[in-house]
Design a protein around this motif. Structure first.
Motif, PDB file in Angstrom:
ATOM      1  N   PHE A  30       5.106   6.039  -9.148  1.00 40.07           N
ATOM      2  CA  PHE A  30       4.306   6.490  -7.916  1.00 40.07           C
ATOM      3  C   PHE A  30       4.826   7.079  -6.928  1.00 40.07           C
ATOM      4  N   TYR A  31       6.324   6.896  -6.745  1.00 40.19           N
ATOM      5  CA  TYR A  31       6.999   7.577  -5.649  1.00 40.19           C
ATOM      6  C   TYR A  31       7.064   9.149  -5.812  1.00 40.19           C
ATOM      7  N   GLU A  32       6.721   9.520  -7.262  1.00 38.76           N
ATOM      8  CA  GLU A  32       6.627  10.926  -7.200  1.00 38.76           C
ATOM      9  C   GLU A  32       5.461  11.682  -6.899  1.00 38.76           C
ATOM     10  N   LEU A  50      13.232   2.646  -3.372  1.00 38.27           N
ATOM     11  CA  LEU A  50      11.980   3.591  -2.985  1.00 38.27           C
ATOM     12  C   LEU A  50      12.191   4.484  -1.886  1.00 38.27           C
ATOM     13  N   LYS A  51      12.984   4.121  -0.944  1.00 41.56           N
ATOM     14  CA  LYS A  51      13.316   5.013   0.185  1.00 41.56           C
ATOM     15  C   LYS A  51      14.203   6.059  -0.397  1.00 41.56           C
ATOM     16  N   ASP A  52      15.299   5.649  -1.083  1.00 39.91           N
ATOM     17  CA  ASP A  52      16.131   6.632  -1.817  1.00 39.91           C
ATOM     18  C   ASP A  52      15.550   7.748  -2.740  1.00 39.91           C
ATOM     19  N   LYS A  53      14.424   7.384  -3.105  1.00 40.05           N
ATOM     20  CA  LYS A  53      13.678   8.173  -4.051  1.00 40.05           C
ATOM     21  C   LYS A  53      12.682   8.934  -3.194  1.00 40.05           C
ATOM     22  N   GLY A  54      12.539   8.925  -1.961  1.00 41.01           N
ATOM     23  CA  GLY A  54      11.784   9.722  -1.105  1.00 41.01           C
ATOM     24  C   GLY A  54      10.602   9.188  -0.185  1.00 41.01           C
ATOM     25  N   MET A  55      10.471   8.045  -0.451  1.00 42.37           N
ATOM     26  CA  MET A  55       9.416   7.435   0.191  1.00 42.37           C
ATOM     27  C   MET A  55       9.603   7.181   1.667  1.00 42.37           C
ATOM     28  N   SER A  86      -4.576   3.125 -15.880  1.00 41.72           N
ATOM     29  CA  SER A  86      -3.882   4.360 -16.809  1.00 41.72           C
ATOM     30  C   SER A  86      -4.218   5.667 -16.163  1.00 41.72           C
ATOM     31  N   GLU A  87      -5.255   5.598 -15.274  1.00 43.94           N
ATOM     32  CA  GLU A  87      -5.630   6.911 -14.857  1.00 43.94           C
ATOM     33  C   GLU A  87      -5.208   7.112 -13.581  1.00 43.94           C
ATOM     34  N   LEU A  88      -4.547   6.274 -12.931  1.00 43.49           N
ATOM     35  CA  LEU A  88      -4.022   6.181 -11.524  1.00 43.49           C
ATOM     36  C   LEU A  88      -2.991   7.248 -11.275  1.00 43.49           C
ATOM     37  N   TYR A  89      -1.841   7.539 -12.093  1.00 44.25           N
ATOM     38  CA  TYR A  89      -1.015   8.395 -11.684  1.00 44.25           C
ATOM     39  C   TYR A  89      -1.448   9.996 -11.389  1.00 44.25           C
ATOM     40  N   LEU A  90      -2.501  10.295 -12.356  1.00 43.67           N
ATOM     41  CA  LEU A  90      -2.959  11.480 -12.443  1.00 43.67           C
ATOM     42  C   LEU A  90      -4.171  11.676 -11.036  1.00 43.67           C
ATOM     43  N   GLY A  91      -4.588  10.583 -10.940  1.00 44.57           N
ATOM     44  CA  GLY A  91      -5.762  10.513  -9.776  1.00 44.57           C
ATOM     45  C   GLY A  91      -4.999  10.702  -8.262  1.00 44.57           C
ATOM     46  N   LEU A  92      -3.786  10.147  -8.346  1.00 46.51           N
ATOM     47  CA  LEU A  92      -2.942  10.303  -7.125  1.00 46.51           C
ATOM     48  C   LEU A  92      -2.265  11.836  -7.000  1.00 46.51           C
ATOM     49  N   GLN A  93      -2.006  12.225  -8.163  1.00 47.17           N
ATOM     50  CA  GLN A  93      -1.331  13.671  -8.222  1.00 47.17           C
ATOM     51  C   GLN A  93      -2.353  14.597  -7.853  1.00 47.17           C
ATOM     52  N   THR A  94      -3.635  14.316  -8.426  1.00 46.23           N
ATOM     53  CA  THR A  94      -4.591  15.589  -8.124  1.00 46.23           C
ATOM     54  C   THR A  94      -5.273  15.298  -6.952  1.00 46.23           C
ATOM     55  N   LEU A 152       0.803  -1.317   0.017  1.00 44.91           N
ATOM     56  CA  LEU A 152      -0.066   0.156   0.030  1.00 44.91           C
ATOM     57  C   LEU A 152       0.851   1.321   0.030  1.00 44.91           C
ATOM     58  N   THR A 153       0.393   2.093  -0.643  1.00 43.99           N
ATOM     59  CA  THR A 153       1.258   3.520  -0.499  1.00 43.99           C
ATOM     60  C   THR A 153       0.111   4.728  -0.574  1.00 43.99           C
ATOM     61  N   ASN A 154       0.418   5.655   0.178  1.00 45.95           N
ATOM     62  CA  ASN A 154      -0.758   6.941   0.267  1.00 45.95           C
ATOM     63  C   ASN A 154      -0.090   8.248   0.766  1.00 45.95           C
ATOM     64  N   ASN A 155      -0.707   9.077   0.669  1.00 51.26           N
ATOM     65  CA  ASN A 155      -0.448  10.463   0.994  1.00 51.26           C
ATOM     66  C   ASN A 155      -0.850  11.207   2.155  1.00 51.26           C
ATOM     67  N   LEU A 156      -1.461  10.243   2.890  1.00 51.39           N
ATOM     68  CA  LEU A 156      -2.168  10.981   3.952  1.00 51.39           C
ATOM     69  C   LEU A 156      -1.243  10.779   5.344  1.00 51.39           C
ATOM     70  N   GLY A 157      -0.436   9.648   5.304  1.00 52.92           N
ATOM     71  CA  GLY A 157       0.558   9.492   6.845  1.00 52.92           C
ATOM     72  C   GLY A 157       0.960   8.029   6.765  1.00 52.92           C
ATOM     73  N   PRO A 158       1.886   7.776   7.478  1.00 56.97           N
ATOM     74  CA  PRO A 158       2.290   6.401   7.848  1.00 56.97           C
ATOM     75  C   PRO A 158       1.267   5.555   8.346  1.00 56.97           C
ATOM     76  N   VAL A 159       1.057   4.137   7.625  1.00 55.96           N
ATOM     77  CA  VAL A 159       0.344   3.105   8.057  1.00 55.96           C
ATOM     78  C   VAL A 159       0.960   2.306   8.820  1.00 55.96           C
ATOM     79  N   ASN A 160       0.824   2.007  10.238  1.00 52.85           N
ATOM     80  CA  ASN A 160       1.327   0.927  10.894  1.00 52.85           C
ATOM     81  C   ASN A 160       0.039   0.143  11.510  1.00 52.85           C
ATOM     82  N   SER A 161      -1.207   0.684  11.424  1.00 54.15           N
ATOM     83  CA  SER A 161      -2.323  -0.227  11.791  1.00 54.15           C
ATOM     84  C   SER A 161      -3.416  -0.040  11.079  1.00 54.15           C
TER      85      SER A 161
END
Length: 324
Positions: free
Chosen positions: A219-221, A282-287, A193-201, A150-159
């Motif tokens: 997606f790390y971007e 992916l850590k090196d790329k900022g995740m 095919s729409e996911l990158y833009l969906g994450l970006q916006t 799983l990846t996300n932009n809201l915060g770290p997921v531990n539980s």
């Protein structure tokens, strides 16, 4: 892997000795992955081995990128005799044999070796044989596609609590929708095919895919957090139609099994190695990477497993879950 070798003698045509004298027609193997994908390269390698070892009697032409149809069209073509082979996983195969869908159950498999053991179990062999007997789809082997995280932009997921109200893109599949709802997230079907833009916006907050896909799609971007949930270990399988299989001699059948097994073993290890390196990449790329409590998440799946028991068949999930 050779867990299906014992099935090689099942339903062999009575006229094999006559058929072996006839020059084999060109076989068509279709799939939807791009030509440069490691999986396509491995399939071409297996096809080349088959061509060489059968002295040209079995000439498998590999068609990537949906050139001869989408996943469903390719499998349908196998039943009609227009295609001889396909390469796909449990999701699409469950449309023919519903019990195959159990292999898409989140948190069922620990790793790919565990998936292999489940296929080798009594229930696993029963599902494979059901697919062959009912629909003439013979699985030659299983290959490792990847483990979804799983990846996300809201915060770290531990539980599980960290996923409350998170909008997560999922494929438009009933099991995927129920899975995310059980974790408290808001599943949002969306084309890949729409996911990158969906994450970006911000249309969606997160998504789930294997690490190689997360990296290749960049997606790390547009995603800050990576949670190593490992919620789904996926396989893909080289599949041959029973009609094509029965046109071969026993010798050529054995060559097919050996070629796809040998190439598959090497391919599987290469994916394992790539995934191991990608966490650091992916850590090196900022995740920012976390390792959530998988046991807690798996426990939240109990209602989902019960919901799909009628689809998979009574006792099928329990039999798979009992495999160590």
């Amino acid at each position: 892997m050779r867990f299906l070798t014992t099935l090689s003698a099942v339903a062999t045509a009575a006229t094999l000795s006559l058929m072996s004298q006839v020059q084999a027609e060109e076989w068509r193997l279709g799939h939807v992955l791009p030509p440069s994908h490691p999986t396509n390269l491995a399939l071409e390698k297996a096809a080349a081995q088959v061509l060489e070892k059968t002295d040209g009697r079995v000439d498998i032409k590999v068609f990537p990128s949906g050139q001869i149809g989408g996943a469903k069209e390719i499998l349908t073509g196998m039943t009609l005799g227009t295609h001889q082979m396909a390469f796909d996983g449990a999701g699409i195969l469950s449309q023919w044999t519903p019990s195959m869908g159990v292999f898409e159950a989140p948190f069922l498999a620990k790793d790919f070796a565990h998936v292999e053991r489940m296929f080798a179990s009594e229930q696993g062999r029963k599902i494979v044989e059901e697919l062959r007997a009912d629909h003439d789809f013979r699985m030659l082997d299983i290959w490792y596609y990847g483990t979804r995280h799983l990846t996300n932009n809201l915060g770290p997921v531990n539980s599980v609590a960290d996923m409350a109200d998170m909008k997560v893109r999922v494929p438009e599949v009933a099991l995927s929708l129920s899975f995310m709802k059980a974790l408290g997230a808001t599943p949002t079907p969306m084309a890949f095919s729409e996911l990158y833009l969906g994450l970006q916006t911000g249309v969606v907050d997160g998504q789930e895919n294997p690490l190689p896909t997360i990296d290749a799609a960049k997606f790390y971007e547009v995603q800050e957090h990576l949670a190593l949930t490992g919620h789904l270990v996926q396989f893909v399988a080289p599949i041959v139609s029973e009609m094509a299989w029965n046109s071969l001699s026993e010798e050529d059948q054995a060559i097919l099994i050996e070629a796809f097994s040998e190439v598959g073993d090497a391919y599987n290890q290469s994916i394992v190695d790539v995934e191991a390196d990608l966490v650091a990449t992916l850590k090196d790329k900022g995740m920012k990477v976390t390792e959530p409590d998988r046991a807690e998440m798996a426990a939240a799946m109990a209602p989902v497993y019960a919901e799909f028991e009628d689809v998979w068949g009574a006792g099928v999930f329990d039999a798979m879950a009992a495999v160590e």
